[in-house]
Scaffold this motif. Structure first.
Motif, PDB file in Angstrom:
ATOM      1  N   LEU A  12      -2.778  -7.024  -6.313  1.00  0.00           N
ATOM      2  CA  LEU A  12      -2.018  -7.208  -5.079  1.00  0.00           C
ATOM      3  C   LEU A  12      -1.788  -8.665  -4.717  1.00  0.00           C
ATOM      4  O   LEU A  12      -0.815  -8.997  -4.049  1.00  0.00           O
ATOM      5  N   ALA A 153      -0.781  -3.423   0.101  1.00  0.00           N
ATOM      6  CA  ALA A 153      -0.429  -4.836   0.225  1.00  0.00           C
ATOM      7  C   ALA A 153      -1.660  -5.584   0.719  1.00  0.00           C
ATOM      8  O   ALA A 153      -2.512  -5.018   1.402  1.00  0.00           O
ATOM      9  N   VAL A 170       2.676  -2.859  -3.229  1.00  0.00           N
ATOM     10  CA  VAL A 170       2.643  -2.409  -4.620  1.00  0.00           C
ATOM     11  C   VAL A 170       2.421  -0.905  -4.575  1.00  0.00           C
ATOM     12  O   VAL A 170       1.547  -0.428  -3.849  1.00  0.00           O
TER      13      VAL A 170
END
Length: 191
Positions: A12, A153, A170
């Motif tokens: 991330l 995130a 993501v």
């Protein structure tokens, strides 16, 4: 897209964000009022290692159990967890849509040459949105998850600065999901 299994922070937060945060931490340490010449010299020597230490300690952190522990605060999930305490088999529940924010406060200590610098405290802000996740609960613990998807995130904060500068989610396709070693991830607080 993150592969199934462990969700690591490194998926991330890009490595350059750890580098930028480390440079800021090094600058803050060198400029601190209580740092003498020797401590400033130590800071310049260990500065390049700060990013590596952050990446090694934080980047490998498995985030999924941290989010799961927060699921127990939902009244519906807490009720299922309590009901599962008397069952011998996992009970499966489906989460519709669940959004979570999570703040962690990691501290990085630096020492060398017989000196110890003031610890560096970061704030790690995580955001997750789980959708259509199936959760297996047994004896108040999540023992497996599957189905749906998750958007994650993260940002790392040092003082007023954030690394990276914003949240870029993501997606993680849960699919067959993940099983946790017994007893699992606790949903209920244990006294």
């Amino acid at each position: 897209m993150i592969e199934p299994g462990q969700i690591e922070l490194a998926a991330l937060i890009p490595p350059e964000a750890f580098d930028a945060a480390a440079q800021q931490a090094q600058a803050d340490m060198a400029d601190s009022e209580d740092s003498g010449r020797l401590k400033r010299a130590m800071t310049s020597l260990v500065g390049p290692r700060i990013a590596a230490a952050m990446s090694a300690k934080l980047g490998q952190m498995d985030l999924l159990p941290l989010f799961i522990q927060g699921w127990g605060k939902s009244p519906a999930i807490e009720a299922e967890a309590k009901a599962s305490e008397t069952s011998t088999e996992p009970r499966f529940i489906r989460l519709g849509k669940l959004e979570q924010d999570l703040d962690l406060y990691p501290i990085l200590g630096i020492s060398g040459f017989g000196l110890t610098a003031n610890p560096i405290q970061f704030t790690l802000t995580l955001k997750a949105e789980f959708e259509a996740i199936e959760v297996g609960v047994n004896n108040g613990y999540v023992v497996q998850i599957g189905g749906g998807l998750c958007r994650l995130a993260a940002v790392l904060k040092l003082g007023q600065l954030t690394f990276p500068s914003g949240f870029d989610p993501v997606e993680w396709q849960v699919g067959k999901g993940r099983k946790f070693e017994k007893p699992g991830v606790a949903l209920l607080s244990r006294s």
